[in-house]
Design a protein around this motif. Structure first.
Motif, PDB file in Angstrom:
ATOM      1  N   SER A 195       0.819  -1.206   0.000  1.00  0.00           N
ATOM      2  CA  SER A 195       0.000   0.000   0.000  1.00  0.00           C
ATOM      3  C   SER A 195       0.857   1.261   0.000  1.00  0.00           C
ATOM      4  N   GLU A 196       1.904   1.279   0.830  1.00  0.00           N
ATOM      5  CA  GLU A 196       2.785   2.455   0.891  1.00  0.00           C
ATOM      6  C   GLU A 196       3.552   2.646  -0.413  1.00  0.00           C
ATOM      7  N   LEU A 197       3.988   1.547  -1.027  1.00  0.00           N
ATOM      8  CA  LEU A 197       4.716   1.652  -2.300  1.00  0.00           C
ATOM      9  C   LEU A 197       3.804   2.195  -3.392  1.00  0.00           C
ATOM     10  N   PHE A 198       2.556   1.775  -3.377  1.00  0.00           N
ATOM     11  CA  PHE A 198       1.582   2.296  -4.338  1.00  0.00           C
ATOM     12  C   PHE A 198       1.345   3.789  -4.111  1.00  0.00           C
ATOM     13  N   LYS A 199       1.217   4.191  -2.849  1.00  0.00           N
ATOM     14  CA  LYS A 199       1.012   5.611  -2.535  1.00  0.00           C
ATOM     15  C   LYS A 199       2.228   6.452  -2.916  1.00  0.00           C
ATOM     16  N   LEU A 200       3.430   5.859  -2.770  1.00  0.00           N
ATOM     17  CA  LEU A 200       4.643   6.585  -3.166  1.00  0.00           C
ATOM     18  C   LEU A 200       4.621   6.904  -4.655  1.00  0.00           C
ATOM     19  N   GLY A 201       4.036   6.011  -5.449  1.00  0.00           N
ATOM     20  CA  GLY A 201       3.924   6.260  -6.888  1.00  0.00           C
ATOM     21  C   GLY A 201       3.058   7.452  -7.216  1.00  0.00           C
ATOM     22  N   LYS A 202       2.186   7.858  -6.292  1.00  0.00           N
ATOM     23  CA  LYS A 202       1.331   9.030  -6.499  1.00  0.00           C
ATOM     24  C   LYS A 202       2.049  10.336  -6.181  1.00  0.00           C
ATOM     25  N   VAL A 203       3.209  10.248  -5.506  1.00  0.00           N
ATOM     26  CA  VAL A 203       3.948  11.447  -5.114  1.00  0.00           C
ATOM     27  C   VAL A 203       4.634  12.077  -6.310  1.00  0.00           C
ATOM     28  N   SER A 204       5.228  11.235  -7.167  1.00  0.00           N
ATOM     29  CA  SER A 204       5.988  11.747  -8.312  1.00  0.00           C
ATOM     30  C   SER A 204       6.098  10.659  -9.370  1.00  0.00           C
ATOM     31  N   GLU A 205       6.299  11.062 -10.605  1.00  0.00           N
ATOM     32  CA  GLU A 205       6.458  10.106 -11.704  1.00  0.00           C
ATOM     33  C   GLU A 205       7.686   9.216 -11.511  1.00  0.00           C
ATOM     34  N   GLN A 206       8.671   9.693 -10.742  1.00  0.00           N
ATOM     35  CA  GLN A 206       9.890   8.919 -10.532  1.00  0.00           C
ATOM     36  C   GLN A 206       9.626   7.586  -9.848  1.00  0.00           C
ATOM     37  N   TYR A 207       8.529   7.521  -9.091  1.00  0.00           N
ATOM     38  CA  TYR A 207       8.275   6.336  -8.288  1.00  0.00           C
ATOM     39  C   TYR A 207       7.238   5.385  -8.886  1.00  0.00           C
ATOM     40  N   VAL A 208       6.670   5.733 -10.025  1.00  0.00           N
ATOM     41  CA  VAL A 208       5.595   4.919 -10.602  1.00  0.00           C
ATOM     42  C   VAL A 208       6.071   3.507 -10.913  1.00  0.00           C
ATOM     43  N   ASN A 209       7.297   3.394 -11.422  1.00  0.00           N
ATOM     44  CA  ASN A 209       7.800   2.085 -11.844  1.00  0.00           C
ATOM     45  C   ASN A 209       8.132   1.159 -10.684  1.00  0.00           C
ATOM     46  N   LEU A 210       8.214   1.701  -9.474  1.00  0.00           N
ATOM     47  CA  LEU A 210       8.546   0.848  -8.329  1.00  0.00           C
ATOM     48  C   LEU A 210       7.516  -0.263  -8.166  1.00  0.00           C
ATOM     49  N   GLY A 238       5.046  -0.736 -10.509  1.00  0.00           N
ATOM     50  CA  GLY A 238       4.737  -1.254 -11.834  1.00  0.00           C
ATOM     51  C   GLY A 238       5.637  -2.396 -12.281  1.00  0.00           C
ATOM     52  N   THR A 239       6.922  -2.315 -11.904  1.00  0.00           N
ATOM     53  CA  THR A 239       7.874  -3.357 -12.331  1.00  0.00           C
ATOM     54  C   THR A 239       8.248  -4.293 -11.175  1.00  0.00           C
ATOM     55  N   PHE A 240       7.496  -4.236 -10.102  1.00  0.00           N
ATOM     56  CA  PHE A 240       7.817  -5.033  -8.913  1.00  0.00           C
ATOM     57  C   PHE A 240       7.877  -6.525  -9.236  1.00  0.00           C
ATOM     58  N   ALA A 241       6.919  -6.990 -10.059  1.00  0.00           N
ATOM     59  CA  ALA A 241       6.840  -8.428 -10.359  1.00  0.00           C
ATOM     60  C   ALA A 241       8.076  -8.922 -11.098  1.00  0.00           C
ATOM     61  N   HIS A 242       8.762  -8.039 -11.845  1.00  0.00           N
ATOM     62  CA  HIS A 242       9.962  -8.440 -12.596  1.00  0.00           C
ATOM     63  C   HIS A 242      11.182  -8.599 -11.693  1.00  0.00           C
ATOM     64  N   HIS A 243      11.124  -8.010 -10.492  1.00  0.00           N
ATOM     65  CA  HIS A 243      12.272  -8.064  -9.579  1.00  0.00           C
ATOM     66  C   HIS A 243      11.834  -8.559  -8.202  1.00  0.00           C
ATOM     67  N   ARG A 272      20.490  -3.683  -6.532  1.00  0.00           N
ATOM     68  CA  ARG A 272      19.236  -2.943  -6.369  1.00  0.00           C
ATOM     69  C   ARG A 272      18.322  -3.137  -7.581  1.00  0.00           C
ATOM     70  N   PRO A 273      17.014  -2.962  -7.399  1.00  0.00           N
ATOM     71  CA  PRO A 273      16.073  -3.066  -8.519  1.00  0.00           C
ATOM     72  C   PRO A 273      16.350  -1.992  -9.566  1.00  0.00           C
ATOM     73  N   ASP A 274      16.070  -2.321 -10.829  1.00  0.00           N
ATOM     74  CA  ASP A 274      16.307  -1.349 -11.909  1.00  0.00           C
ATOM     75  C   ASP A 274      15.511  -0.072 -11.704  1.00  0.00           C
ATOM     76  N   SER A 275      14.342  -0.177 -11.085  1.00  0.00           N
ATOM     77  CA  SER A 275      13.483   0.995 -10.896  1.00  0.00           C
ATOM     78  C   SER A 275      14.048   1.981  -9.882  1.00  0.00           C
ATOM     79  N   MET A 276      15.112   1.604  -9.176  1.00  0.00           N
ATOM     80  CA  MET A 276      15.702   2.500  -8.178  1.00  0.00           C
ATOM     81  C   MET A 276      17.002   3.139  -8.653  1.00  0.00           C
ATOM     82  N   ARG A 277      17.424   2.850  -9.854  1.00  0.00           N
ATOM     83  CA  ARG A 277      18.753   3.301 -10.296  1.00  0.00           C
ATOM     84  C   ARG A 277      18.870   4.808 -10.438  1.00  0.00           C
ATOM     85  N   GLU A 278      17.780   5.494 -10.692  1.00  0.00           N
ATOM     86  CA  GLU A 278      17.836   6.946 -10.887  1.00  0.00           C
ATOM     87  C   GLU A 278      17.486   7.730  -9.626  1.00  0.00           C
ATOM     88  N   LEU A 279      17.252   7.029  -8.531  1.00  0.00           N
ATOM     89  CA  LEU A 279      16.836   7.719  -7.301  1.00  0.00           C
ATOM     90  C   LEU A 279      18.038   8.286  -6.552  1.00  0.00           C
TER      91      LEU A 279
END
Length: 386
Positions: free
Chosen positions: A42-57, A59-64, A87-94
């Protein structure tokens, strides 16, 4: 943080999420794995609403999912989240700060240590390490009509350090533990100390809150010309909303919190009297045995204090083990080592430290059993071997 927000290094939305979490009226999608806690997802989903940078966290969770599982299970999740190959690919730009937000979702229990590391990296170690306990500096800022107040915290006891400082200054301390009916005695101690420049220590002021307004009035009417310049009034108290504000405003406040973490606790133990005394530390009749067992004792002291952080998992009742417990145990250890340098009396030192010194505070049967079991691991023959 205000400067980083002003300079654009950290966004206000990210900062708000770190403090309060996210908000969303939308339901998160189905979890990609059964092991994922509802709160985490739930928190990871809500984080995706904060900024576009977090949407893939999310979205791509199942791949990692295996990588996320290792983060969730790891005792040091930040190391995996920051590792180039782990680290997951979705975190490389953070950024380093944004990684804290992800950690808040996955492992909220590790957020505080990670924040301390972040502050140390960006501002320096001095901003995360408490300053040394400096009675001399506080004394130099005080006067004969302004008291010095030790604000107590669990596990801290300034009386020994104060007594040592009094010896350095050639002063004797007239001390009194406050409680019901002790007001006239305290007033008498101060009246006797005013003309001779003595030192008075009134302990546990929080236990006699009804007398504090009387003390406030005494201090308010003090005439600096009629009180010797060397006079000092020392007070100790736990935080209390009944403590007179006027005394706090006109006093020098000193706090000595118990060290946080095993390393800081160990360092504090070795800087404490009598362990810091060169004669005590170096001149045992069996120095190798003594130093090894003293190290084990300090480690034991740190462990039982750190266990309090885990609530009922650590102790059924939160006991306030203090430096005095360690101090008397260290002196007893030195005494037994010097009396029998070739044959350490493990049974005796285990009984005195476990049943008497530390165990004297322990009232619950299972806690006492745990205490003795832990101590037996440190006060043992194995501690004398390489």
């Amino acid at each position: 943080m205000r400067l980083q927000i002003e300079f654009g290094t950290v966004s206000m939305a990210d900062y708000r999420f770190l403090l309060t979490g996210g908000t969303s009226l939308d339901e998160p999608p189905a979890k990609p794995a059964d092991w994922i806690p509802d709160r985490f997802w739930s928190e990871l989903f809500k984080l995706g609403k904060v900024s576009e940078q977090y949407v893939n966290l999310a979205g791509t969770f199942a791949h990692h999912v295996e990588t996320w599982k290792s983060i969730y299970d790891s005792p040091d999740p930040m190391r995996i989240m920051q590792g180039e190959g782990t680290r997951p690919d979705s975190m490389r730009e953070l950024t380093r700060f944004q990684e804290l937000l992800v950690l808040r979702c996955a492992r909220p229990d590790r957020v505080l240590p990670a924040i301390l590391n972040y502050v140390a990296e960006t501002m320096g170690q001095k901003f995360v390490k408490p300053p040394p306990f400096d009675i001399a500096g506080s004394y130099s800022d005080s006067s004969n009509i302004a008291p010095l107040i030790f604000i107590l915290s669990p596990g801290s006891d300034p009386s020994s350090a104060l007594n040592m400082f009094a010896v350095e200054k050639g002063k004797e301390i007239s001390s009194l533990s406050l409680g019901q009916g002790q007001g006239p005695k305290a007033e008498k101690l101060m009246e006797e100390a005013f003309p001779i420049g003595g030192w008075v220590l009134l302990q546990n002021c929080h236990l006699f809150a009804s007398w504090m307004p009387k003390l406030d009035k005494i201090l308010e009417t003090l005439d600096p010309k009629q009180v010797k310049p060397d006079f000092r009034l020392w007070l100790t108290s736990y935080p209390s909303d009944k403590f007179p504000v006027a005394i706090l405003q006109n006093s020098v406040k000193i706090t000595n919190e118990a060290p946080q973490g095993l390393r800081a606790n160990m360092v504090g133990s070795y800087l404490m009297d009598p362990i810091s005394n060169e004669d005590f530390f170096e001149k045992s009749l069996a120095p190798d045995y003594f130093k090894r067992l003293l190290y084990a004792l300090c480690f034991f002291h740190a462990v039982i204090q750190e266990r309090r952080l885990f609530g009922p998992l650590g102790w059924n009742i939160p006991y306030e083990f203090t430096q005095n417990d360690l101090r008397i145990s260290a002196r007893q250890l030195r005494m037994f080592i010097d009396e029998s340098p070739e044959d350490v009396q493990f049974k005796a030192i285990n009984y005195l430290a476990g049943e008497c010194n530390y165990g004297g505070r322990v009232t619950e049967k299972q806690d006492r059993r745990l205490l003795m079991t832990l101590l037996a691991d440190y006060y043992a023959e194995g501690a004398l071997k390489d």
